[in-house]
Scaffold this motif. Sequence first.
Motif, PDB file in Angstrom:
ATOM      1  N   UNK A  78      60.177 -19.710 -22.206  1.00  0.00           N
ATOM      2  CA  UNK A  78      61.434 -19.481 -22.920  1.00  0.00           C
ATOM      3  C   UNK A  78      61.248 -18.374 -23.946  1.00  0.00           C
ATOM      4  N   UNK A  79      62.230 -17.457 -23.998  1.00  0.00           N
ATOM      5  CA  UNK A  79      62.215 -16.353 -24.935  1.00  0.00           C
ATOM      6  C   UNK A  79      63.412 -16.444 -25.872  1.00  0.00           C
ATOM      7  N   UNK A  80      63.171 -16.097 -27.112  1.00  0.00           N
ATOM      8  CA  UNK A  80      64.221 -16.037 -28.118  1.00  0.00           C
ATOM      9  C   UNK A  80      64.363 -14.594 -28.576  1.00  0.00           C
ATOM     10  N   UNK A  81      65.593 -14.094 -28.651  1.00  0.00           N
ATOM     11  CA  UNK A  81      65.860 -12.726 -29.043  1.00  0.00           C
ATOM     12  C   UNK A  81      66.755 -12.709 -30.279  1.00  0.00           C
ATOM     13  N   UNK A  82      66.434 -11.823 -31.202  1.00  0.00           N
ATOM     14  CA  UNK A  82      67.285 -11.586 -32.368  1.00  0.00           C
ATOM     15  C   UNK A  82      67.917 -10.212 -32.197  1.00  0.00           C
ATOM     16  N   UNK A 101      71.539  -7.521 -33.094  1.00  0.00           N
ATOM     17  CA  UNK A 101      72.630  -7.317 -34.061  1.00  0.00           C
ATOM     18  C   UNK A 101      73.838  -8.204 -33.784  1.00  0.00           C
ATOM     19  N   UNK A 102      73.996  -8.642 -32.545  1.00  0.00           N
ATOM     20  CA  UNK A 102      75.134  -9.496 -32.181  1.00  0.00           C
ATOM     21  C   UNK A 102      74.817 -10.984 -32.318  1.00  0.00           C
ATOM     22  N   UNK A 103      73.601 -11.304 -32.762  1.00  0.00           N
ATOM     23  CA  UNK A 103      73.229 -12.705 -32.934  1.00  0.00           C
ATOM     24  C   UNK A 103      72.011 -13.073 -32.104  1.00  0.00           C
ATOM     25  N   UNK A 104      71.753 -14.365 -32.051  1.00  0.00           N
ATOM     26  CA  UNK A 104      70.585 -14.862 -31.324  1.00  0.00           C
ATOM     27  C   UNK A 104      70.949 -15.201 -29.884  1.00  0.00           C
ATOM     28  N   UNK A 105      69.942 -15.089 -29.018  1.00  0.00           N
ATOM     29  CA  UNK A 105      70.126 -15.537 -27.635  1.00  0.00           C
ATOM     30  C   UNK A 105      68.786 -15.993 -27.086  1.00  0.00           C
ATOM     31  N   UNK A 106      68.855 -16.763 -26.006  1.00  0.00           N
ATOM     32  CA  UNK A 106      67.667 -17.308 -25.368  1.00  0.00           C
ATOM     33  C   UNK A 106      67.712 -17.001 -23.876  1.00  0.00           C
ATOM     34  N   UNK A 107      66.536 -16.893 -23.288  1.00  0.00           N
ATOM     35  CA  UNK A 107      66.450 -16.707 -21.837  1.00  0.00           C
ATOM     36  C   UNK A 107      65.220 -17.446 -21.347  1.00  0.00           C
ATOM     37  N   UNK A 108      65.351 -18.121 -20.202  1.00  0.00           N
ATOM     38  CA  UNK A 108      64.252 -18.903 -19.638  1.00  0.00           C
ATOM     39  C   UNK A 108      63.953 -18.438 -18.217  1.00  0.00           C
ATOM     40  N   UNK A 109      62.669 -18.596 -17.840  1.00  0.00           N
ATOM     41  CA  UNK A 109      62.210 -18.263 -16.500  1.00  0.00           C
ATOM     42  C   UNK A 109      61.387 -19.425 -15.967  1.00  0.00           C
ATOM     43  N   UNK A 141      58.761  -4.957 -38.575  1.00  0.00           N
ATOM     44  CA  UNK A 141      58.721  -5.335 -39.985  1.00  0.00           C
ATOM     45  C   UNK A 141      58.498  -6.834 -40.091  1.00  0.00           C
ATOM     46  N   UNK A 142      59.360  -7.524 -40.836  1.00  0.00           N
ATOM     47  CA  UNK A 142      59.216  -8.970 -41.004  1.00  0.00           C
ATOM     48  C   UNK A 142      60.042  -9.742 -39.980  1.00  0.00           C
ATOM     49  N   UNK A 143      60.784  -9.047 -39.144  1.00  0.00           N
ATOM     50  CA  UNK A 143      61.701  -9.713 -38.210  1.00  0.00           C
ATOM     51  C   UNK A 143      61.125  -9.740 -36.804  1.00  0.00           C
ATOM     52  N   UNK A 144      61.305 -10.859 -36.128  1.00  0.00           N
ATOM     53  CA  UNK A 144      60.882 -10.994 -34.736  1.00  0.00           C
ATOM     54  C   UNK A 144      61.983 -10.462 -33.828  1.00  0.00           C
ATOM     55  N   UNK A 145      61.670  -9.432 -33.047  1.00  0.00           N
ATOM     56  CA  UNK A 145      62.619  -8.903 -32.069  1.00  0.00           C
ATOM     57  C   UNK A 145      62.730  -9.863 -30.894  1.00  0.00           C
ATOM     58  N   UNK A 146      61.573 -10.339 -30.420  1.00  0.00           N
ATOM     59  CA  UNK A 146      61.539 -11.313 -29.340  1.00  0.00           C
ATOM     60  C   UNK A 146      60.322 -12.205 -29.560  1.00  0.00           C
ATOM     61  N   UNK A 147      60.467 -13.462 -29.250  1.00  0.00           N
ATOM     62  CA  UNK A 147      59.337 -14.387 -29.273  1.00  0.00           C
ATOM     63  C   UNK A 147      59.482 -15.316 -28.087  1.00  0.00           C
ATOM     64  N   UNK A 148      58.343 -15.708 -27.522  1.00  0.00           N
ATOM     65  CA  UNK A 148      58.394 -16.561 -26.340  1.00  0.00           C
ATOM     66  C   UNK A 148      57.222 -17.511 -26.303  1.00  0.00           C
ATOM     67  N   UNK A 149      57.389 -18.609 -25.579  1.00  0.00           N
ATOM     68  CA  UNK A 149      56.301 -19.550 -25.390  1.00  0.00           C
ATOM     69  C   UNK A 149      56.419 -20.246 -24.043  1.00  0.00           C
ATOM     70  N   UNK A 150      55.282 -20.728 -23.592  1.00  0.00           N
ATOM     71  CA  UNK A 150      55.176 -21.349 -22.279  1.00  0.00           C
ATOM     72  C   UNK A 150      55.245 -22.859 -22.412  1.00  0.00           C
ATOM     73  N   UNK A 151      56.031 -23.474 -21.536  1.00  0.00           N
ATOM     74  CA  UNK A 151      56.115 -24.922 -21.410  1.00  0.00           C
ATOM     75  C   UNK A 151      55.632 -25.293 -20.004  1.00  0.00           C
TER      76      UNK A 151
END
Length: 228
Positions: free
Chosen positions: A110-114, A116-124, A95-105
């Motif tokens: 780095x990935x951002x997750x939305x 039900x328990x809130x936001x979190x990030x994970x990096x590789x 819908x209008x919400x991003x489940x996961x978004x990521x970008x390269x540096x």
Amino acid sequence: MRSTCRARVLGALLLSPLLAGLPDPPPLGAQELDAGHLYLREAGRRVGTERFRIWQTGSTVNAFASVERVQRAAWQVRLQMDLDLLPVKYEIREGVSAVVSGERFPDRVRFHFATPDGERWKEYPVQDAAAILEPGIAHHYLVLVRALREAPDGRMKAILPLDGRTVTARLTGRTEERVSLGDESVDATLYEVDVEGARHRVWLDADDRLLRVVDDTGREALRAPPEG
């Protein structure tokens, strides 16, 4: 192939906005690499559809899909890459919400997750991000096979964003076969892909169009015939 000006290209691509919907036709001046409608099946039963398009504009390769499955909200899946098919930006929207978004540096992805328990990030580490593979997203296998054919020893590291892990993917074989699309039988190449010991099969035609995918769980994506 690996571009010597990758850093400059990646910096420019990170500024490119995500598209709101699947373009039809592709943007003016774009080179369409593939576009199709896939039937998704599990245990021989149709469970959804995936409509996807992959195109190149200048130094950017885009893959976009709308994935609809029974008893789940539709996903809009976008993967933006450079000319080497290295992932630069990624997003799944429900819908209008991003489940996961990521970008390269330069040094990491780095990935951002939305959730039900809130936001979190994970990096590789960036060296673990030669490809993105989301289980259940069929057109990702087309991108993966194209990248593996150019990879040293047919091997590369890939990120499974929603699973939160990295894997090694290997191209282990190819054979010539035919794929039935409705009443039509099409010449194809079957690519065998090993992902951490799990066997995935991907069929492409002579123009590198995606015809069929069967993953390690038996889930199938089959291209609809032209009239479908």
